[in-house]
Design a protein around this motif. Structure first.
Motif, mmCIF file in Angstrom:
data_model
loop_
_atom_site.group_PDB
_atom_site.id
_atom_site.type_symbol
_atom_site.label_atom_id
_atom_site.label_comp_id
_atom_site.label_asym_id
_atom_site.label_seq_id
_atom_site.Cartn_x
_atom_site.Cartn_y
_atom_site.Cartn_z
ATOM 1 N N ASN A 42 14.636 -17.604 -19.567
ATOM 2 C CA ASN A 42 13.641 -16.990 -20.454
ATOM 3 C C ASN A 42 14.263 -16.391 -21.720
ATOM 4 O O ASN A 42 13.680 -16.480 -22.792
ATOM 5 N N GLY A 43 15.446 -15.806 -21.605
ATOM 6 C CA GLY A 43 16.039 -15.091 -22.738
ATOM 7 C C GLY A 43 16.149 -16.005 -23.952
ATOM 8 O O GLY A 43 16.514 -17.173 -23.837
ATOM 9 N N GLY A 44 15.825 -15.455 -25.123
ATOM 10 C CA GLY A 44 15.909 -16.283 -26.318
ATOM 11 C C GLY A 44 15.550 -15.515 -27.566
ATOM 12 O O GLY A 44 15.122 -14.368 -27.513
ATOM 13 N N ILE A 45 15.764 -16.190 -28.703
ATOM 14 C CA ILE A 45 15.375 -15.600 -29.988
ATOM 15 C C ILE A 45 14.603 -16.623 -30.792
ATOM 16 O O ILE A 45 14.815 -17.831 -30.661
ATOM 17 N N SER A 46 13.737 -16.106 -31.648
ATOM 18 C CA SER A 46 13.017 -16.980 -32.563
ATOM 19 C C SER A 46 13.713 -16.953 -33.928
ATOM 20 O O SER A 46 14.784 -16.356 -34.077
ATOM 21 N N GLN A 47 13.095 -17.608 -34.883
ATOM 22 C CA GLN A 47 13.721 -17.788 -36.194
ATOM 23 C C GLN A 47 12.658 -17.679 -37.272
ATOM 24 O O GLN A 47 11.504 -18.042 -37.037
ATOM 25 N N ARG A 48 13.034 -17.164 -38.422
ATOM 26 C CA ARG A 48 12.142 -17.159 -39.583
ATOM 27 C C ARG A 48 12.963 -17.518 -40.820
ATOM 28 O O ARG A 48 13.464 -16.651 -41.532
ATOM 29 N N SER A 49 13.154 -18.806 -41.053
ATOM 30 C CA SER A 49 13.850 -19.236 -42.270
ATOM 31 C C SER A 49 13.565 -20.703 -42.523
ATOM 32 O O SER A 49 13.380 -21.483 -41.578
ATOM 33 N N LEU A 50 13.552 -21.063 -43.831
ATOM 34 C CA LEU A 50 13.306 -22.445 -44.220
ATOM 35 C C LEU A 50 14.527 -23.319 -43.928
ATOM 36 O O LEU A 50 15.659 -22.845 -44.040
ATOM 37 N N ILE A 102 15.635 -14.316 -36.017
ATOM 38 C CA ILE A 102 16.677 -14.195 -37.042
ATOM 39 C C ILE A 102 16.325 -14.998 -38.291
ATOM 40 O O ILE A 102 15.661 -16.033 -38.234
ATOM 41 N N THR A 103 16.799 -14.483 -39.425
ATOM 42 C CA THR A 103 16.581 -15.138 -40.708
ATOM 43 C C THR A 103 17.823 -15.973 -41.048
ATOM 44 O O THR A 103 18.760 -16.049 -40.251
ATOM 45 N N GLU A 104 17.829 -16.543 -42.262
ATOM 46 C CA GLU A 104 18.952 -17.411 -42.655
ATOM 47 C C GLU A 104 20.287 -16.648 -42.734
ATOM 48 O O GLU A 104 21.351 -17.247 -42.674
ATOM 49 N N THR A 105 20.232 -15.328 -42.846
ATOM 50 C CA THR A 105 21.482 -14.556 -42.904
ATOM 51 C C THR A 105 21.956 -14.167 -41.511
ATOM 52 O O THR A 105 23.048 -13.621 -41.345
ATOM 53 N N GLY A 106 21.109 -14.369 -40.538
ATOM 54 C CA GLY A 106 21.439 -13.937 -39.176
ATOM 55 C C GLY A 106 20.893 -12.552 -38.880
ATOM 56 O O GLY A 106 20.960 -12.074 -37.742
ATOM 57 N N ALA A 107 20.341 -11.896 -39.916
ATOM 58 C CA ALA A 107 19.756 -10.561 -39.712
ATOM 59 C C ALA A 107 18.400 -10.695 -39.026
ATOM 60 O O ALA A 107 17.766 -11.764 -39.081
ATOM 61 N N ALA A 108 17.975 -9.602 -38.414
ATOM 62 C CA ALA A 108 16.671 -9.628 -37.743
ATOM 63 C C ALA A 108 15.547 -9.695 -38.778
ATOM 64 O O ALA A 108 15.609 -9.038 -39.823
ATOM 65 N N HIS A 109 14.531 -10.473 -38.470
ATOM 66 C CA HIS A 109 13.331 -10.582 -39.305
ATOM 67 C C HIS A 109 12.672 -9.200 -39.416
ATOM 68 O O HIS A 109 12.184 -8.805 -40.481
#
Ligand SMILES: NC(=O)c1ccc[n+]([C@@H]2O[C@H](COP(=O)([O-])OP(=O)(O)OC[C@H]3O[C@@H](n4cnc5c(N)ncnc54)[C@H](OP(=O)(O)O)[C@@H]3O)[C@@H](O)[C@H]2O)c1
Length: 266
Positions: free
Chosen positions: A91-99, A198-205
């Protein structure tokens, strides 16, 4: 509902919040032995205490899903201590917000490591004992983004799509040996998933998406998962109106492409 789960050793990753925590608490009501993982020990302790209060045995094992060596070590320790896992919940995971155009390959790899390869490593570790025992159930938390692409989530959608190919194949190879697989595809569930994306920089959205905020509760999601797993469903969708995108993609693809092309990435 309990019989399928009674006394089972269930290992849940991402048990410190959201869907994983809710699953731990629901399983805890069913007389299970829980092994809870995530990175944050204090949160694992909090969830473990709640599980014990609900009547189950709960152990914690913290590790980072982005670190293959840590995963191997954790799995070796779990197998040494408990010998066999009956049910593994990836289940553990992360989503993403970047083009796509802005996202360095390191971020794609990071999302794939956490959301896809970590579960593959854990699954391969627990499988031999499951096969020996003639029983095992792998629960995989994918997403509706595991069946269609969606702006700002290229690596996330890729990792979730990859899960379907891997775990369907696993089921085809091993179901006759008592290995069950349930792939879960939630739509919007009200958790920290968009805050932690995470965004394109690796920082949290660090933004609570409006749609996620309006999503179903993790408890409701967990209850549906537990029922579906017991019925040995191979795939379960847990979604409201966002389920339309799944149907359009499958049955009337041109509508899906029209709708997804109009999503404004922001
Ligand atoms: N919420 C939704 O709308 C939704 C929809 C579809 C699918 N999903 C999927 O559901 C799963 C659970 O997400 P959630 O919604 O419950 O989000 P969440 O509240 O952010 O929980 C994510 C969990 O994953 C763990 N995690 C994240 N990165 C990790 C790492 N590097 N190493 C170890 N553990 C890590 C976190 O634990 P630590 O922070 O303690 O490490 C946390 O327990 C994810 O696979 C997600 O893709 C969610």
């Amino acid at each position: 509902m309990g019989i399928y789960y009674t006394g089972k050793k269930i290992w849940i990753t991402g048990a410190t919040s959201g869907i994983g925590e809710a699953l731990a608490l629901e399983f805890a009501k069913l007389n299970t032995v829980l092994i809870l993982s995530g990175r944050r020990q204090e949160e694992l302790d909090r969830v473990a205490l709640l599980c014990k209060q609900l009547g189950s045995v709960a152990y914690t094992i913290p590790f980072d899903l982005s670190d293959a060596a840590e995963i191997e070590k954790a799995a070796n320790n779990v197998l040494a201590d408990y010998k066999r896992i009956d049910i593994l919940v990836n289940n553990g995971g992360i989503s993403q917000r970047s083009l796509v155009i802005d996202t360095p390959i390191e971020i794609d790899r990071k999302v794939m490591e956490i959301d896809f390869f970590s579960g593959v490593i854990l699954t391969k570790k627990v499988l031999p004992e499951m096969v020996k025992a003639g029983f095992g159930h792998i629960i995989v938390i994918s997403s509706i983004t595991g069946v269609f692409g969606f702006p700002l989530r290229s690596a996330y959608a890729a990792a979730k799509h990859a899960m379907h190919g891997f775990y369907e194949t696993l089921w085809a190879e091993l179901h006759e040996k008592g290995i069950n697989v349930t792939i879960v595809c939630p739509g919007r569930v009200n958790t920290n998933v968009s805050l932690n994306a995470i965004t394109e920089t690796g920082a949290a959205h660090a933004i609570m998406d409006h749609d996620i905020n309006k999503g179903i509760s993790p408890q409701k999601c967990a209850t549906i998962i537990i029922k579906a797993v017991q019925k040995r469903k191979k795939i379960v969708y847990i979604a409201g109106k966002e389920m339309l995108m799944v149907y359009f993609k499958r049955y009337i693809p041109w509508i899906f492409y029209k709708l997804v092309s109009k999503v404004k990435p922001s």
